[in-house]
Design an enzyme around this catalytic site. Structure first.
Site, short mmCIF file in Angstrom:
data_model
loop_
_atom_site.label_atom_id
_atom_site.label_comp_id
_atom_site.label_asym_id
_atom_site.label_seq_id
_atom_site.Cartn_x
_atom_site.Cartn_y
_atom_site.Cartn_z
N THR A 54 0.50 -1.45 0.10
CA THR A 54 0.02 0.22 0.10
C THR A 54 0.60 1.39 0.01
OG1 THR A 54 -0.03 -0.47 2.19
CG2 THR A 54 -2.37 -0.94 1.28
N ASN B 270 5.97 -4.37 17.03
CA ASN B 270 6.33 -3.30 17.18
C ASN B 270 5.60 -2.31 18.13
OD1 ASN B 270 4.00 -2.20 16.89
ND2 ASN B 270 4.18 -2.00 14.42
N PHE C 235 3.73 0.09 19.01
CA PHE C 235 2.29 0.59 19.09
C PHE C 235 1.64 -0.57 19.17
CE2 PHE C 235 -1.52 -0.16 16.74
CZ PHE C 235 -1.98 0.75 16.53
N GLU C 236 2.08 -1.78 18.75
CA GLU C 236 1.97 -3.21 18.91
C GLU C 236 1.08 -3.77 20.33
OE1 GLU C 236 2.29 -4.02 14.52
OE2 GLU C 236 3.93 -4.36 16.00
N SER D 286 22.99 5.54 29.73
CA SER D 286 22.76 4.59 30.62
C SER D 286 22.80 3.59 30.84
CB SER D 286 21.74 5.54 31.30
OG SER D 286 20.56 4.93 30.76
N ASP E 8 8.76 -8.01 8.52
CA ASP E 8 8.34 -8.90 8.05
C ASP E 8 9.95 -9.72 7.88
OD1 ASP E 8 5.71 -8.79 7.72
OD2 ASP E 8 6.31 -7.17 5.46
#
Length: 398
Positions: free
Chosen positions: A51, A150, A152-153, A198, A266
């Protein structure tokens, strides 16, 4: 199906397919085959391209079609895969069919290695699948050996907003304990340079650095270079300790290449599957950190080679000069290149064409496709891996 019928080198990969480009099964199949795996693929969609091109055409595989494919494999005794990989599944009903199939396989053969990439969305983009898939993925966590989400997931599955190392640890712990999930390969999260410093994480390996143009181009941000509030991508590999009540967590710092890529997650998931529970004789790392280390080196090298190739083909200068192992710092012998990534608008202004023509963007997008075939030697070789560091959470959270 009896346990002894499993085929050690056979993988079932259930995710998207594109005719042109490298995402989903196209990004996973060839690399896995290059490493010696026999890959059977089930395509959850069949699109002309991904997409990111803007214009996409094709169709989704219906739940009934998926169920028929799985039934055919089972009836013929072909569901003998020792490893399973799932990625993009666009709808809840289709995902239910996939989950049902994996549950059946795991009930008969619980030792099957299952890598679940819960493809749902990304930071700044939000969900790009149906909201109905979220609870299904939460239920599927208990089936997985490894998940590769990731940021968001991770936040979506755990319900925890990650704003610090403390909240990151809480999110990982939540996923481990509520779903009896053994392993999490958290693909990447941006963290401030001051925070990453750190942790004292190792730099990229020399086999990666020698692929860089010399001098370092402006589109490349080295690990830890910049202002304290600037961000560094960090990957985490977390394993729940079966003999205790805590996590064994490794961190890997990644440089930033300022360019557009698709299919990176992927490819990463496929390489984690390939190297998991299969450490080579040189590695002293536990199984998940070993797999993530090898996967990161492959992915980062291919990203770098892909970006350099796209700059060369698009006419940008300064992309092709390789960095020698011990490179000179004499700027007169290596003059500064003006390597700039022109925007789509600038390129269109330089060579005007019909702005409604999809080929305008497609030509450039194709240059940015992951070079998994031309750079197959990087996949086959594997390299020494990407150096990481085991975290002492007690010390980190002080």
């Amino acid at each position: 199906m009896p346990i002894e019928d499993l085929e050690p080198g056979r993988v079932l990969s259930i995710q998207s397919h594109v005719v042109s480009g490298y995402v989903g099964n196209r990004a996973a199949t060839f690399p896995l085959q290059t490493l010696g795996y026999d890959v059977d693929v089930v395509n959850t969609v069949q699109f002309s391209n991904h997409t990111g091109y803007g214009h996409t055409n094709g169709h989704k595989t219906t739940p009934e079609q998926l169920r028929a494919i799985f039934e055919g494999l089972s009836t013929n005794g072909l569901a003998t895969h020792s490893r399973i990989l799932t990625g993009y599944v666009p709808g809840a009903e289709a995902l239910k069919v996939v989950a049902e199939q994996i549950r059946k396989v795991r009930e008969v053969n619980p030792e099957v290695i299952y890598v679940l990439d819960p493809v749902m969305g990304d930071m700044g983009t939000g969900l790009y699948v149906s909201e109905d898939v979220v609870p299904i993925y939460k239920d599927m966590l208990q089936l997985a050996t490894v998940i590769t989400p990731n940021q968001f997931e991770v936040e979506l599955l755990s319900g925890i907003n990650i704003t610090s190392l403390s909240s990151l640890r809480a999110a990982l712990r939540h996923l481990h304990t509520t779903s009896n999930l053994p392993h999490i390969a958290f693909s990447s999260i941006p963290l401030p340079i001051s925070l990453v410093a750190s942790l004292d994480l190792p730099p990229p390996p020399e086999s990666y650095l020698r692929l860089l143009p010399n001098p370092t181009p402006p589109w490349y941000d080295a690990v830890g270079i910049g202002e304290p509030e600037d961000e560094v991508l960090v990957c985490f590999a977390s394993t729940w300790k079966t003999n205790g009540d805590d996590m064994d967590t490794w961190a890997f710092a990644l440089p930033t290449i300022r360019g557009y890529f698709s299919g990176v997650g992927d490819l990463f998931s496929a390489m984690v599957l390939a190297h998991f529970d299969n450490p080579d004789s040189r590695s002293q790392l536990p199984s998940l950190p070993h797999a993530v280390s090898k996967a990161l080196l492959t992915v980062q090298q291919i990203l770098l080679k892909t970006h350099i190739h796209s700059l060369i083909k698009s006419g940008s200068s300064g992309a092709a000069t390789p960095r020698p192992l011990h490179h000179s710092t004499n700027e007169q012998s290596h003059p500064q290149h003006q390597s700039v990534i022109p925007s789509d608008a600038e390129l269109d202004a330089a060579k005007p064409i019909n702005p409604r023509d999809p080929r305008r963007k497609a030509k450039r997008m194709r240059l940015r496709e992951l070079r998994v075939v031309p750079e197959r030697a990087l996949i086959a070789n594997g390299g020494e891996g990407w150096a990481g560091k085991r975290l002492n959470w007690s010390r980190v959270l002080q």
